[in-house]
Scaffold this active site. Structure first.
Site, mmCIF file in Angstrom:
data_model
loop_
_atom_site.group_PDB
_atom_site.id
_atom_site.type_symbol
_atom_site.label_atom_id
_atom_site.label_comp_id
_atom_site.label_asym_id
_atom_site.label_seq_id
_atom_site.Cartn_x
_atom_site.Cartn_y
_atom_site.Cartn_z
ATOM 1 C CG HIS A 291 38.843 -5.213 -29.896
ATOM 2 N ND1 HIS A 291 39.129 -4.224 -30.806
ATOM 3 C CD2 HIS A 291 39.980 -5.380 -29.156
ATOM 4 C CE1 HIS A 291 40.378 -3.811 -30.646
ATOM 5 N NE2 HIS A 291 40.919 -4.496 -29.657
ATOM 6 C CG ASP B 267 31.202 -7.001 -37.952
ATOM 7 O OD1 ASP B 267 31.688 -8.146 -38.024
ATOM 8 O OD2 ASP B 267 31.649 -6.038 -38.621
HETATM 9 C C1 BJW Z 1 38.827 0.459 -45.533
HETATM 10 C C2 BJW Z 1 37.598 0.559 -46.148
HETATM 11 C C3 BJW Z 1 37.351 -0.382 -47.114
HETATM 12 C C4 BJW Z 1 37.636 2.100 -44.719
HETATM 13 N N1 BJW Z 1 38.258 -1.300 -47.414
HETATM 14 N N2 BJW Z 1 39.728 -0.444 -45.839
HETATM 15 C C5 BJW Z 1 49.882 3.668 -26.280
HETATM 16 C C6 BJW Z 1 50.475 2.461 -26.584
HETATM 17 C C7 BJW Z 1 49.810 1.265 -26.374
HETATM 18 C C8 BJW Z 1 48.507 1.243 -25.904
HETATM 19 C C9 BJW Z 1 47.918 2.449 -25.612
HETATM 20 C C10 BJW Z 1 48.589 3.638 -25.767
HETATM 21 N N3 BJW Z 1 47.760 4.641 -25.401
HETATM 22 C C11 BJW Z 1 46.575 4.094 -25.013
HETATM 23 C C12 BJW Z 1 46.664 2.769 -25.127
HETATM 24 C C13 BJW Z 1 45.636 1.795 -24.833
HETATM 25 C C14 BJW Z 1 44.521 1.691 -25.833
HETATM 26 C C15 BJW Z 1 44.942 2.176 -27.219
HETATM 27 O O1 BJW Z 1 45.478 1.462 -28.037
HETATM 28 N N4 BJW Z 1 44.646 3.428 -27.533
HETATM 29 C C16 BJW Z 1 45.017 4.010 -28.827
HETATM 30 C C17 BJW Z 1 43.843 4.781 -29.416
HETATM 31 C C18 BJW Z 1 46.255 4.839 -28.647
HETATM 32 N N5 BJW Z 1 44.189 0.285 -25.892
HETATM 33 C C19 BJW Z 1 43.397 -0.268 -24.986
HETATM 34 O O2 BJW Z 1 42.910 0.382 -24.090
HETATM 35 C C20 BJW Z 1 43.181 -1.756 -25.096
HETATM 36 N N6 BJW Z 1 43.423 -2.364 -23.838
HETATM 37 C C21 BJW Z 1 44.598 -2.305 -23.227
HETATM 38 O O3 BJW Z 1 45.568 -1.764 -23.700
HETATM 39 O O4 BJW Z 1 44.596 -2.925 -22.024
HETATM 40 C C22 BJW Z 1 45.728 -2.859 -21.179
HETATM 41 C C23 BJW Z 1 45.386 -3.684 -19.962
HETATM 42 C C24 BJW Z 1 46.138 -4.789 -19.661
HETATM 43 C C25 BJW Z 1 45.824 -5.534 -18.514
HETATM 44 C C26 BJW Z 1 44.761 -5.158 -17.713
HETATM 45 C C27 BJW Z 1 43.992 -4.059 -18.046
HETATM 46 C C28 BJW Z 1 44.303 -3.313 -19.173
HETATM 47 C C29 BJW Z 1 41.739 -2.063 -25.468
HETATM 48 C C30 BJW Z 1 41.367 -1.534 -26.802
HETATM 49 C C31 BJW Z 1 39.889 -1.758 -27.033
HETATM 50 C C32 BJW Z 1 39.398 -1.075 -28.299
HETATM 51 N N7 BJW Z 1 37.987 -1.081 -28.308
HETATM 52 C C33 BJW Z 1 37.267 -0.612 -29.490
HETATM 53 C C34 BJW Z 1 35.759 -0.694 -29.202
HETATM 54 C C35 BJW Z 1 35.335 -2.171 -29.247
HETATM 55 C C36 BJW Z 1 33.877 -2.363 -28.996
HETATM 56 C C37 BJW Z 1 33.003 -1.753 -30.049
HETATM 57 O O5 BJW Z 1 33.137 -2.030 -31.250
HETATM 58 O O6 BJW Z 1 32.168 -0.970 -29.647
HETATM 59 O O7 BJW Z 1 37.615 -1.432 -30.616
HETATM 60 S S1 BJW Z 1 37.777 1.028 -30.020
HETATM 61 C C38 BJW Z 1 37.678 0.676 -31.750
HETATM 62 O O8 BJW Z 1 39.005 0.731 -32.347
HETATM 63 C C39 BJW Z 1 37.228 -0.786 -31.850
HETATM 64 C C40 BJW Z 1 38.077 -1.284 -32.987
HETATM 65 O O9 BJW Z 1 38.136 -2.693 -32.959
HETATM 66 C C41 BJW Z 1 39.383 -0.592 -32.758
HETATM 67 C C42 BJW Z 1 40.264 -0.528 -33.955
HETATM 68 O O10 BJW Z 1 39.677 0.195 -34.983
HETATM 69 P P1 BJW Z 1 39.839 -0.285 -36.498
HETATM 70 O O11 BJW Z 1 39.186 -1.583 -36.678
HETATM 71 O O12 BJW Z 1 41.239 -0.167 -36.894
HETATM 72 O O13 BJW Z 1 38.900 0.771 -37.243
HETATM 73 P P2 BJW Z 1 39.246 2.288 -37.697
HETATM 74 O O14 BJW Z 1 37.961 2.956 -37.885
HETATM 75 O O15 BJW Z 1 40.234 2.915 -36.803
HETATM 76 O O16 BJW Z 1 39.976 2.106 -39.099
HETATM 77 C C43 BJW Z 1 39.275 1.668 -40.228
HETATM 78 C C44 BJW Z 1 40.287 1.526 -41.360
HETATM 79 O O17 BJW Z 1 39.629 0.965 -42.471
HETATM 80 C C45 BJW Z 1 40.889 2.857 -41.816
HETATM 81 O O18 BJW Z 1 42.294 2.713 -41.939
HETATM 82 C C46 BJW Z 1 40.249 3.104 -43.196
HETATM 83 O O19 BJW Z 1 41.130 3.741 -44.094
HETATM 84 C C47 BJW Z 1 39.981 1.690 -43.635
HETATM 85 N N8 BJW Z 1 38.878 1.511 -44.552
HETATM 86 N N9 BJW Z 1 36.912 1.654 -45.567
HETATM 87 C C48 BJW Z 1 39.457 -1.267 -46.726
HETATM 88 N N10 BJW Z 1 36.165 -0.336 -47.781
#
Ligand code: BJW
Ligand code: ZN
Length: 249
Positions: free
Chosen positions: A125, A110
Protein backbone atom coordinates in the site's frame (compact mmCIF):
# COMPACT_ATOMS: atom_id res chain seq x y z
CA UNK A 1 -0.06 -10.48 29.62
CA UNK A 2 -3.79 -9.97 30.21
CA UNK A 3 -4.73 -10.20 26.54
CA UNK A 4 -2.70 -13.31 25.87
CA UNK A 5 -5.21 -16.08 25.23
CA UNK A 6 -2.88 -18.44 23.43
CA UNK A 7 -2.00 -21.69 25.18
CA UNK A 8 1.42 -23.32 25.23
CA UNK A 9 0.43 -26.39 23.10
CA UNK A 10 -0.88 -24.09 20.36
CA UNK A 11 2.34 -22.08 20.46
CA UNK A 12 4.31 -25.31 20.21
CA UNK A 13 2.22 -26.48 17.25
CA UNK A 14 2.78 -23.14 15.49
CA UNK A 15 6.52 -23.29 16.20
CA UNK A 16 6.68 -26.84 14.79
CA UNK A 17 4.93 -25.66 11.62
CA UNK A 18 7.38 -22.79 11.29
CA UNK A 19 10.36 -25.08 11.83
CA UNK A 20 9.12 -27.37 9.07
CA UNK A 21 8.89 -24.52 6.54
CA UNK A 22 11.41 -24.03 3.77
CA UNK A 23 9.93 -20.76 2.63
CA UNK A 24 7.96 -18.39 4.84
CA UNK A 25 5.79 -15.43 3.88
CA UNK A 26 4.39 -12.97 6.43
CA UNK A 27 1.43 -10.68 5.75
CA UNK A 28 1.16 -7.83 8.24
CA UNK A 29 -1.44 -5.16 8.90
CA UNK A 30 -1.99 -2.23 11.22
CA UNK A 31 -2.21 -4.48 14.32
CA UNK A 32 1.51 -5.18 14.30
CA UNK A 33 2.22 -1.46 14.75
CA UNK A 34 -0.48 -0.94 17.40
CA UNK A 35 2.01 -1.45 20.21
CA UNK A 36 4.27 1.16 18.62
CA UNK A 37 1.47 3.64 19.29
CA UNK A 38 0.08 3.80 15.74
CA UNK A 39 -3.72 3.47 15.66
CA UNK A 40 -5.31 0.70 13.57
CA UNK A 41 -8.06 1.52 11.06
CA UNK A 42 -10.85 -0.71 12.31
CA UNK A 43 -11.86 -2.05 15.70
CA UNK A 44 -11.57 -0.44 19.13
CA UNK A 45 -9.69 2.88 18.85
CA UNK A 46 -9.51 2.45 15.06
CA UNK A 47 -9.09 5.50 12.83
CA UNK A 48 -12.34 4.84 10.96
CA UNK A 49 -14.29 5.42 14.19
CA UNK A 50 -13.69 9.15 13.84
CA UNK A 51 -13.10 9.51 10.09
CA UNK A 52 -14.96 8.17 7.10
CA UNK A 53 -12.65 6.31 4.71
CA UNK A 54 -14.34 7.77 1.65
CA UNK A 55 -13.57 11.27 2.97
CA UNK A 56 -9.88 10.59 3.44
CA UNK A 57 -8.53 7.52 1.68
CA UNK A 58 -9.85 7.88 -1.87
CA UNK A 59 -8.64 9.80 -4.93
CA UNK A 60 -12.03 11.57 -4.99
CA UNK A 61 -11.55 12.81 -1.42
CA UNK A 62 -8.13 14.17 -2.34
CA UNK A 63 -9.45 15.88 -5.44
CA UNK A 64 -12.24 17.61 -3.55
CA UNK A 65 -10.26 18.55 -0.43
CA UNK A 66 -6.47 18.06 -0.62
CA UNK A 67 -5.94 20.26 2.47
CA UNK A 68 -8.12 18.03 4.68
CA UNK A 69 -6.55 14.82 3.39
CA UNK A 70 -3.03 16.23 3.89
CA UNK A 71 -3.90 17.39 7.42
CA UNK A 72 -4.85 13.81 8.24
CA UNK A 73 -1.62 12.46 6.72
CA UNK A 74 0.43 15.18 8.43
CA UNK A 75 -1.06 14.09 11.78
CA UNK A 76 -0.27 10.42 11.06
CA UNK A 77 3.25 11.29 9.85
CA UNK A 78 3.88 13.01 13.21
CA UNK A 79 2.77 9.87 15.09
CA UNK A 80 4.79 7.54 12.87
CA UNK A 81 7.84 9.80 13.08
CA UNK A 82 7.84 9.40 16.86
CA UNK A 83 7.14 5.65 16.73
CA UNK A 84 9.71 2.88 17.06
CA UNK A 85 9.48 -0.74 15.91
CA UNK A 86 8.18 -3.00 18.70
CA UNK A 87 9.00 -6.55 19.81
CA UNK A 88 6.69 -7.92 17.07
CA UNK A 89 8.65 -6.23 14.25
CA UNK A 90 11.88 -7.30 15.93
CA UNK A 91 10.78 -10.93 16.24
CA UNK A 92 10.27 -11.05 12.46
CA UNK A 93 13.85 -9.84 11.98
CA UNK A 94 15.09 -12.68 14.20
CA UNK A 95 12.88 -15.15 12.32
CA UNK A 96 14.58 -14.06 9.10
CA UNK A 97 17.84 -15.50 10.45
CA UNK A 98 16.23 -18.97 10.58
CA UNK A 99 14.93 -18.93 7.01
CA UNK A 100 16.80 -18.44 3.77
CA UNK A 101 13.53 -17.25 2.23
CA UNK A 102 11.35 -14.95 4.32
CA UNK A 103 9.33 -12.17 2.74
CA UNK A 104 7.38 -9.63 4.76
CA UNK A 105 4.39 -8.36 2.80
CA UNK A 106 2.97 -5.38 4.64
CA UNK A 107 -0.15 -3.32 4.13
CA UNK A 108 1.33 -0.74 6.50
CA UNK A 109 2.73 2.53 5.20
CA UNK A 110 4.72 3.31 8.36
CA UNK A 111 8.09 1.82 7.33
CA UNK A 112 8.59 0.13 10.73
CA UNK A 113 9.56 -3.29 9.28
CA UNK A 114 12.49 -1.79 7.39
CA UNK A 115 13.37 0.37 10.39
CA UNK A 116 13.47 -2.79 12.54
CA UNK A 117 15.87 -4.36 10.02
CA UNK A 118 13.74 -6.76 7.95
CA UNK A 119 15.60 -7.22 4.67
CA UNK A 120 12.84 -8.31 2.33
CA UNK A 121 9.80 -6.05 2.74
CA UNK A 122 7.06 -5.49 0.17
CA UNK A 123 4.98 -2.40 0.96
CA UNK A 124 1.87 -3.18 -1.06
CA UNK A 125 0.00 0.00 0.00
CA UNK A 126 3.01 2.29 -0.49
CA UNK A 127 4.79 4.47 2.06
CA UNK A 128 3.66 7.49 4.03
CA UNK A 129 7.12 9.02 3.47
CA UNK A 130 6.86 8.92 -0.33
CA UNK A 131 5.03 11.60 -2.28
CA UNK A 132 4.03 12.00 -5.92
CA UNK A 133 3.17 15.02 -8.07
CA UNK A 134 -0.34 14.83 -9.50
CA UNK A 135 0.78 16.92 -12.51
CA UNK A 136 4.23 15.73 -13.69
CA UNK A 137 4.00 12.32 -11.85
CA UNK A 138 7.49 12.75 -10.38
CA UNK A 139 7.87 10.70 -7.16
CA UNK A 140 10.30 11.19 -4.26
CA UNK A 141 10.77 10.82 -0.50
CA UNK A 142 9.72 13.75 1.69
CA UNK A 143 10.25 13.26 5.43
CA UNK A 144 9.26 16.78 6.51
CA UNK A 145 7.27 16.83 9.75
CA UNK A 146 5.18 18.94 9.66
CA UNK A 147 4.64 19.12 5.92
CA UNK A 148 2.74 21.93 4.10
CA UNK A 149 -0.89 20.94 3.51
CA UNK A 150 -0.80 20.39 0.56
CA UNK A 151 2.84 20.39 -0.56
CA UNK A 152 3.65 21.67 -4.07
CA UNK A 153 6.00 20.27 -6.71
CA UNK A 154 8.69 22.28 -8.54
CA UNK A 155 6.35 22.21 -11.55
CA UNK A 156 3.58 23.86 -9.49
CA UNK A 157 1.45 20.72 -9.29
CA UNK A 158 -0.22 19.51 -6.09
CA UNK A 159 1.69 16.68 -4.45
CA UNK A 160 -0.11 13.62 -2.99
CA UNK A 161 0.90 10.95 -0.49
CA UNK A 162 2.58 7.91 -2.10
CA UNK A 163 0.04 5.48 -0.68
CA UNK A 164 -2.68 3.33 -2.26
CA UNK A 165 -6.22 4.58 -1.72
CA UNK A 166 -9.51 2.71 -2.21
CA UNK A 167 -10.24 2.18 -5.89
CA UNK A 168 -6.55 2.47 -6.86
CA UNK A 169 -4.37 -0.30 -8.23
CA UNK A 170 -1.50 -1.59 -6.07
CA UNK A 171 2.05 -0.95 -7.41
CA UNK A 172 2.30 -3.67 -10.04
CA UNK A 173 5.81 -5.03 -9.52
CA UNK A 174 5.48 -5.02 -5.72
CA UNK A 175 2.18 -6.86 -6.02
CA UNK A 176 3.60 -9.46 -8.40
CA UNK A 177 6.48 -10.08 -5.98
CA UNK A 178 3.93 -10.54 -3.17
CA UNK A 179 1.92 -13.09 -5.19
CA UNK A 180 5.14 -14.84 -6.09
CA UNK A 181 6.29 -15.04 -2.44
CA UNK A 182 2.90 -16.45 -1.45
CA UNK A 183 2.80 -19.08 -4.17
CA UNK A 184 6.31 -20.24 -3.20
CA UNK A 185 5.87 -20.33 0.58
CA UNK A 186 4.91 -23.42 2.54
CA UNK A 187 3.94 -21.50 5.66
CA UNK A 188 2.24 -18.11 5.83
CA UNK A 189 2.00 -15.96 8.95
CA UNK A 190 -0.86 -13.44 8.95
CA UNK A 191 -0.33 -10.80 11.63
CA UNK A 192 -2.54 -7.94 12.84
CA UNK A 193 -4.80 -7.54 9.85
CA UNK A 194 -8.60 -7.58 9.72
CA UNK A 195 -8.13 -9.27 6.31
CA UNK A 196 -11.04 -7.48 4.70
CA UNK A 197 -9.22 -5.16 2.31
CA UNK A 198 -8.58 -6.69 -1.10
CA UNK A 199 -6.50 -7.61 -3.00
CA UNK A 200 -4.13 -8.01 0.01
CA UNK A 201 -6.64 -10.19 1.91
CA UNK A 202 -6.80 -12.48 -1.14
CA UNK A 203 -3.21 -13.56 -0.41
CA UNK A 204 -4.54 -15.79 2.39
CA UNK A 205 -6.78 -17.94 0.12
CA UNK A 206 -3.99 -17.87 -2.47
CA UNK A 207 -1.62 -19.44 0.05
CA UNK A 208 -4.21 -22.09 0.87
CA UNK A 209 -4.70 -22.88 -2.83
CA UNK A 210 -0.99 -23.55 -3.12
CA UNK A 211 -1.15 -25.84 -0.04
CA UNK A 212 0.68 -23.57 2.38
CA UNK A 213 -0.20 -23.81 6.07
CA UNK A 214 -1.48 -20.54 7.53
CA UNK A 215 -0.94 -19.23 11.08
CA UNK A 216 -2.82 -16.12 12.19
CA UNK A 217 -1.76 -13.80 15.03
CA UNK A 218 -4.39 -11.27 16.08
CA UNK A 219 -6.00 -9.90 19.23
CA UNK A 220 -9.44 -10.75 17.75
CA UNK A 221 -11.00 -13.31 15.42
CA UNK A 222 -11.08 -12.08 11.82
CA UNK A 223 -12.68 -12.79 8.46
CA UNK A 224 -9.91 -15.37 7.90
CA UNK A 225 -9.80 -17.08 11.32
CA UNK A 226 -12.05 -19.97 10.31
CA UNK A 227 -9.96 -20.82 7.27
CA UNK A 228 -6.49 -20.78 8.86
CA UNK A 229 -4.65 -23.78 10.35
CA UNK A 230 -3.85 -22.08 13.66
CA UNK A 231 -5.21 -18.84 15.11
CA UNK A 232 -3.09 -17.42 17.94
CA UNK A 233 -5.00 -14.85 19.95
CA UNK A 234 -3.11 -12.00 21.57
CA UNK A 235 -0.97 -8.95 20.81
CA UNK A 236 1.65 -9.47 18.10
CA UNK A 237 4.35 -7.85 20.24
CA UNK A 238 3.86 -10.63 22.81
CA UNK A 239 3.02 -13.63 20.63
CA UNK A 240 5.68 -13.25 17.94
CA UNK A 241 8.64 -13.19 20.38
CA UNK A 242 7.21 -16.29 22.16
CA UNK A 243 6.84 -18.04 18.82
CA UNK A 244 10.33 -17.16 17.63
CA UNK A 245 11.76 -18.29 20.93
CA UNK A 246 10.09 -21.71 20.56
CA UNK A 247 11.27 -21.95 16.94
CA UNK A 248 14.86 -21.69 18.03
CA UNK A 249 14.59 -24.67 20.42
C1 BJW B 1 -3.82 -6.57 16.62
C2 BJW B 1 -3.31 -5.77 17.62
C3 BJW B 1 -2.16 -6.23 18.21
C4 BJW B 1 -5.02 -4.77 16.92
N1 BJW B 1 -1.62 -7.38 17.83
N2 BJW B 1 -3.29 -7.71 16.25
C5 BJW B 1 -15.06 -6.56 -2.79
C6 BJW B 1 -14.13 -7.51 -3.16
C7 BJW B 1 -12.85 -7.15 -3.54
C8 BJW B 1 -12.43 -5.83 -3.50
C9 BJW B 1 -13.36 -4.89 -3.12
C10 BJW B 1 -14.65 -5.23 -2.80
N3 BJW B 1 -15.31 -4.10 -2.47
C11 BJW B 1 -14.45 -3.05 -2.58
C12 BJW B 1 -13.27 -3.51 -2.99
C13 BJW B 1 -12.06 -2.75 -3.23
C14 BJW B 1 -11.33 -2.27 -2.01
C15 BJW B 1 -11.63 -3.13 -0.78
O1 BJW B 1 -11.02 -4.14 -0.51
N4 BJW B 1 -12.58 -2.70 0.04
C16 BJW B 1 -12.96 -3.45 1.24
C17 BJW B 1 -13.08 -2.51 2.43
C18 BJW B 1 -14.22 -4.22 0.94
N5 BJW B 1 -9.93 -2.38 -2.34
C19 BJW B 1 -9.32 -1.43 -3.05
O2 BJW B 1 -9.91 -0.45 -3.42
C20 BJW B 1 -7.88 -1.68 -3.40
N6 BJW B 1 -7.70 -1.47 -4.80
C21 BJW B 1 -8.33 -2.19 -5.71
O3 BJW B 1 -9.08 -3.09 -5.45
O4 BJW B 1 -8.03 -1.81 -6.98
C22 BJW B 1 -8.70 -2.38 -8.08
C23 BJW B 1 -8.09 -1.75 -9.31
C24 BJW B 1 -7.45 -2.54 -10.23
C25 BJW B 1 -6.90 -1.95 -11.38
C26 BJW B 1 -7.01 -0.58 -11.57
C27 BJW B 1 -7.63 0.21 -10.62
C28 BJW B 1 -8.18 -0.37 -9.48
C29 BJW B 1 -6.97 -0.69 -2.69
C30 BJW B 1 -7.02 -0.83 -1.21
C31 BJW B 1 -6.21 0.27 -0.58
C32 BJW B 1 -6.36 0.30 0.94
N7 BJW B 1 -5.82 1.50 1.43
C33 BJW B 1 -5.71 1.70 2.88
C34 BJW B 1 -5.12 3.10 3.13
C35 BJW B 1 -3.62 3.07 2.79
C36 BJW B 1 -2.95 4.38 3.01
C37 BJW B 1 -2.94 4.81 4.45
O5 BJW B 1 -2.48 4.08 5.34
O6 BJW B 1 -3.41 5.91 4.67
O7 BJW B 1 -4.86 0.69 3.44
S1 BJW B 1 -7.26 1.45 3.74
C38 BJW B 1 -6.54 0.66 5.15
O8 BJW B 1 -6.97 -0.73 5.22
C39 BJW B 1 -5.03 0.63 4.88
C40 BJW B 1 -4.66 -0.73 5.39
O9 BJW B 1 -3.42 -1.13 4.84
C41 BJW B 1 -5.83 -1.57 4.98
C42 BJW B 1 -5.97 -2.85 5.73
O10 BJW B 1 -6.17 -2.62 7.09
P1 BJW B 1 -5.48 -3.57 8.17
O11 BJW B 1 -4.03 -3.42 8.09
O12 BJW B 1 -6.03 -4.91 8.07
O13 BJW B 1 -5.91 -2.83 9.52
P2 BJW B 1 -7.31 -2.94 10.33
O14 BJW B 1 -7.38 -1.75 11.18
O15 BJW B 1 -8.44 -3.22 9.44
O16 BJW B 1 -7.12 -4.24 11.23
C43 BJW B 1 -6.22 -4.26 12.30
C44 BJW B 1 -6.24 -5.67 12.87
O17 BJW B 1 -5.24 -5.75 13.87
C45 BJW B 1 -7.56 -6.05 13.53
O18 BJW B 1 -7.94 -7.35 13.10
C46 BJW B 1 -7.25 -6.06 15.04
O19 BJW B 1 -7.96 -7.06 15.74
C47 BJW B 1 -5.78 -6.39 15.01
N8 BJW B 1 -5.00 -5.90 16.13
N9 BJW B 1 -4.16 -4.64 17.75
C48 BJW B 1 -2.25 -8.09 16.82
N10 BJW B 1 -1.61 -5.51 19.22
ZN1 ZN C 1 5.34 18.09 -10.65
Amino acid sequence: MNNLLVREPVLQQAAALLRSARSLAVLTGAGISAESGIPTFRGAGGLWKNFRPEQLATPEAFESNPELVWEWYDWRRRLINEAKPNAGHEALVILEQHFSALTVITQNVDGLHRQAGSASVLEVHGSIWRVRCTKCRDEWEDRRVPIPCPPRCKCGGIVRPGVVWFGEALPMSVWHSAECAISQCDVMLVVGTSAIVYPAAGLVPLARETNARVIEVNTERTAMSDSVDLALTGPAAEILPLLVNRCAH
